[in-house]
Write an enzyme that holds these catalytic residues in place. Structure first.
Site, PDB file in Angstrom:
ATOM      1  N   HIS A  16       3.017   0.508   7.618  1.00  0.00           N
ATOM      2  CA  HIS A  16       3.886  -0.973   7.775  1.00  0.00           C
ATOM      3  C   HIS A  16       5.080  -0.172   8.926  1.00  0.00           C
ATOM      4  O   HIS A  16       5.524   0.967   8.687  1.00  0.00           O
ATOM      5  CB  HIS A  16       4.399  -1.185   6.470  1.00  0.00           C
ATOM      6  CG  HIS A  16       5.232  -2.408   6.175  1.00  0.00           C
ATOM      7  ND1 HIS A  16       6.549  -2.448   6.556  1.00  0.00           N
ATOM      8  CD2 HIS A  16       5.016  -3.503   5.889  1.00  0.00           C
ATOM      9  CE1 HIS A  16       7.070  -3.692   6.384  1.00  0.00           C
ATOM     10  NE2 HIS A  16       6.036  -4.303   6.013  1.00  0.00           N
TER      11      HIS A  16
ATOM     12  N   ASP B 173       4.263   5.786   0.137  1.00  0.00           N
ATOM     13  CA  ASP B 173       5.031   4.541  -0.040  1.00  0.00           C
ATOM     14  C   ASP B 173       3.949   3.595  -1.051  1.00  0.00           C
ATOM     15  O   ASP B 173       2.753   3.305  -0.522  1.00  0.00           O
ATOM     16  CB  ASP B 173       4.752   3.895   1.524  1.00  0.00           C
ATOM     17  CG  ASP B 173       4.960   2.132   1.447  1.00  0.00           C
ATOM     18  OD1 ASP B 173       5.177   1.626   0.190  1.00  0.00           O
ATOM     19  OD2 ASP B 173       5.142   1.837   2.402  1.00  0.00           O
TER      20      ASP B 173
ATOM     21  N   GLN C  61       2.209  -1.222  -1.742  1.00  0.00           N
ATOM     22  CA  GLN C  61       1.033  -2.064  -1.895  1.00  0.00           C
ATOM     23  C   GLN C  61       0.060  -1.632  -2.974  1.00  0.00           C
ATOM     24  O   GLN C  61      -0.875  -2.169  -3.395  1.00  0.00           O
ATOM     25  CB  GLN C  61       0.224  -2.274  -0.696  1.00  0.00           C
ATOM     26  CG  GLN C  61       0.762  -3.009   0.346  1.00  0.00           C
ATOM     27  CD  GLN C  61       0.999  -4.261   0.147  1.00  0.00           C
ATOM     28  OE1 GLN C  61      -0.037  -4.836  -0.659  1.00  0.00           O
ATOM     29  NE2 GLN C  61       1.741  -5.020   0.852  1.00  0.00           N
TER      30      GLN C  61
ATOM     31  N   LYS D 150       6.566  -7.212  -5.427  1.00  0.00           N
ATOM     32  CA  LYS D 150       5.129  -7.246  -5.211  1.00  0.00           C
ATOM     33  C   LYS D 150       4.217  -6.754  -6.839  1.00  0.00           C
ATOM     34  O   LYS D 150       3.025  -7.021  -6.882  1.00  0.00           O
ATOM     35  CB  LYS D 150       4.634  -5.909  -4.411  1.00  0.00           C
ATOM     36  CG  LYS D 150       4.883  -6.407  -3.026  1.00  0.00           C
ATOM     37  CD  LYS D 150       4.454  -5.625  -1.985  1.00  0.00           C
ATOM     38  CE  LYS D 150       5.031  -5.465  -0.457  1.00  0.00           C
ATOM     39  NZ  LYS D 150       5.012  -6.640   0.073  1.00  0.00           N
TER      40      LYS D 150
ATOM     41  N   CYS E 172       3.348  -6.714  10.015  1.00  0.00           N
ATOM     42  CA  CYS E 172       4.413  -5.595  10.146  1.00  0.00           C
ATOM     43  C   CYS E 172       3.373  -4.440  10.201  1.00  0.00           C
ATOM     44  O   CYS E 172       4.167  -3.226   9.907  1.00  0.00           O
ATOM     45  CB  CYS E 172       5.433  -5.573   9.069  1.00  0.00           C
ATOM     46  SG  CYS E 172       6.164  -7.302   8.694  1.00  0.00           S
TER      47      CYS E 172
HETATM   48  N1  C6P Z   1       4.524  -5.650   3.045  1.00  0.00           N
HETATM   49  C1  C6P Z   1       3.306  -7.608   3.730  1.00  0.00           C
HETATM   50  O1  C6P Z   1       3.150  -8.690   3.676  1.00  0.00           O
HETATM   51  P1  C6P Z   1       9.771  -4.543   1.182  1.00  0.00           P
HETATM   52  O2  C6P Z   1       9.753  -5.602   2.411  1.00  0.00           O
HETATM   53  O3  C6P Z   1      10.900  -3.643   1.401  1.00  0.00           O
HETATM   54  O4  C6P Z   1       9.800  -5.068  -0.211  1.00  0.00           O
HETATM   55  O5  C6P Z   1       8.405  -3.915   1.621  1.00  0.00           O
HETATM   56  C2  C6P Z   1       8.335  -3.375   2.951  1.00  0.00           C
HETATM   57  C3  C6P Z   1       6.800  -2.730   2.718  1.00  0.00           C
HETATM   58  C4  C6P Z   1       6.714  -1.261   2.865  1.00  0.00           C
HETATM   59  N2  C6P Z   1       5.569  -0.801   2.743  1.00  0.00           N
HETATM   60  C5  C6P Z   1       4.352  -1.578   2.784  1.00  0.00           C
HETATM   61  C6  C6P Z   1       2.961  -0.805   2.614  1.00  0.00           C
HETATM   62  C7  C6P Z   1       4.457  -2.795   2.471  1.00  0.00           C
HETATM   63  O6  C6P Z   1       3.321  -3.567   2.517  1.00  0.00           O
HETATM   64  C8  C6P Z   1       5.624  -3.577   2.823  1.00  0.00           C
HETATM   65  C9  C6P Z   1       5.828  -4.803   2.656  1.00  0.00           C
HETATM   66  C10 C6P Z   1       4.666  -7.044   3.042  1.00  0.00           C
HETATM   67  O7  C6P Z   1       2.401  -6.996   3.875  1.00  0.00           O
HETATM   68  C11 C6P Z   1       5.798  -7.859   3.572  1.00  0.00           C
HETATM   69  S1  C6P Z   1       5.964  -7.376   5.272  1.00  0.00           S
END
Ligand code: C6P
Length: 404
Positions: A121, A198, A201, A224, A362
């Site tokens: 991401h 990370d 997900q 999430k 993203c």
């Molecule tokens: N992905 C998606 O629709 P935040 O925004 O900080 O809570 O998470 C960022 C983030 C970081 N790593 C991974 C693997 C992610 O999937 C995400 C967030 C969402 O896929 C929103 S862009």
């Protein structure tokens, strides 16, 4: 899933209509829906115990502090961190990653190497690029194959005594691939590199055990995991968190302040400057209780059933291409209809009450690899059903009829 209707009744939003149709929410990888207990926890905080924490001697402040620190203990237990102060409560995964990436500025030197996976991401690409710009370190990338799996032989060849940091997501948000994080961690440690995983997900589907993994840093977002937005986790091994400097200066992260010199508070407060999202932190603890009561084994098994069912049904439609076909996959289906822009498919699905994400998710490098502008992404949660998948399949068929 046992008692699926009972579980669905916990989520008020699942009774909503969108564009006059019952909502089918398949955008769980973007954010999960919230059960009533989590919504109640937020309302209860503001209606019964609203006060700033770690500051007041008055009763409300102490009650709020206790509730917030109880939430930290729940997070510690959930991730199996050794110490509660190894859990930093942040604003989300992005914030957590930036704390670590910024913290390495004075640790890295020119010529050091950082390895990231190509399945990342943007929040896992840009902070490392910025770190490289500040330090002269070099970013190396583990490529992936057509199935969306990391090429681990290339990873082996990238590792060396120059490698100082390795970074990978646990599960890819765009393709759903479950990455071989244990192998990534063990091989990085063998050359003396630190590893950040990370789990944004992964955490909705898997209960991570940071001690068993031996990982140096693990990050996730509450939203999430049935929790609120604006709350996240940075797990860090105590020795690493002690080595990293604070990310932000401000209230509560200090021990003493004079105009000549400030000394910093110990962990976890060193990384928690300012008033946090108190209600959100407390509600996150409630969300973890809720999901643990259902059980992550049960959640993972049921979501896998949904994934297999959805994949099979989707592939019955002519002209569907699924991106991310690894055997090791979470309940995410990224796909396109031949000759049709994903945005158009997503818009028609929306009119039919089906919420999916469309675009590059993203993760532009992944789209560049497949040479596509984006995909339609359907991502399932434990409160979804096969009947909803049937509605989604009919909606995709309709989109195909209208657009091709
Ligand atoms: N992905 C998606 O629709 P935040 O925004 O900080 O809570 O998470 C960022 C983030 C970081 N790593 C991974 C693997 C992610 O999937 C995400 C967030 C969402 O896929 C929103 S862009």
């Amino acid at each position: 899933m046992k008692d699926i209707q009972k579980i669905r009744a916990d989520f008020p939003i699942l009774n909503e209509k969108v564009n006059g149709k019952p909502l089918v929410y398949f955008d769980n990888a973007a954010t999960s829906q919230k059960p009533q207990v989590v919504i109640d926890a937020i309302v209860d905080y503001y209606s019964k115990i609203n006060a700033n924490i770690h500051r007041g001697v008055h009763t409300l402040s102490q009650v709020a502090t206790d509730a917030y620190e109880q939430a930290r203990l729940k997070v510690q237990k959930h991730f199996n961190a050794n110490k509660s102060y190894e859990i930093i409560l942040t604003a989300g995964t992005t914030h957590s990653i930036n704390i670590v990436a910024t913290g390495f500025t004075d640790i890295l030197k020119a010529g050091d190497e950082i390895i990231v996976s190509a399945l990342e991401h943007h929040s896992n690409i840009v902070p490392w690029q910025m770190l490289c710009e500040r330090t002269g370190a070099v970013l190396k990338v583990i490529p992936f194959n057509e199935e969306g799996e990391l090429q681990m032989d290339v990873y082996d060849s990238l590792l060396s005594d120059k490698t100082k940091l390795v970074f990978s997501n646990h599960i890819s948000n765009a393709l759903g691939t479950i990455n071989p994080v244990q192998e990534i961690i063990d091989k990085a440690h063998a050359v003396g590199a630190a590893v950040l995983i990370d789990g944004a997900q992964a955490c909705p589907h898997i209960k991570p055990d940071v001690q068993a993994m031996g990982v140096d840093f693990y990050v996730a977002s509450a939203h999430k995991l049935c929790g609120p937005t604006g709350v996240g986790v940075l797990y860090g091994k105590e020795e690493w968190l002690n080595k990293l400097p604070p990310y932000q200066g401000g209230g509560e992260m200090i021990e003493t302040v004079t105009f000549e010199k400030t000394t910093y508070a110990g962990l976890p407060h060193k990384f928690e400057a300012g008033t946090p999202n108190i209600a959100g932190g407390i509600a996150f603890g409630v969300a973890l209780d809720y999901m643990n009561a259902i059980g992550f084994d049960e959640i993972a098994a049921y979501e896998d059933e949904l994934l297999q069912y959805g994949t099979e049904k989707l592939l019955e439609i002519d002209g569907i291409k699924i991106y991310g076909t690894s055997e090791n996959k979470a309940a995410v289906i990224s796909f396109n209809l031949e000759g049709v822009h994903p945005f158009d498919v997503g818009s028609i699905l929306d009119k039919l009450g089906v919420a999916v994400r469309t675009g590059h998710h993203c993760a532009q490098p992944i789209m560049n690899y497949y040479d596509i502008p984006g995909t339609v992404r359907a991502s399932f949660a434990f409160y979804n059903t096969k009947e909803e998948i049937d509605v989604f399949i009919e909606a995709v068929k309709k989109a195909k009829m209208m657009l091709s």
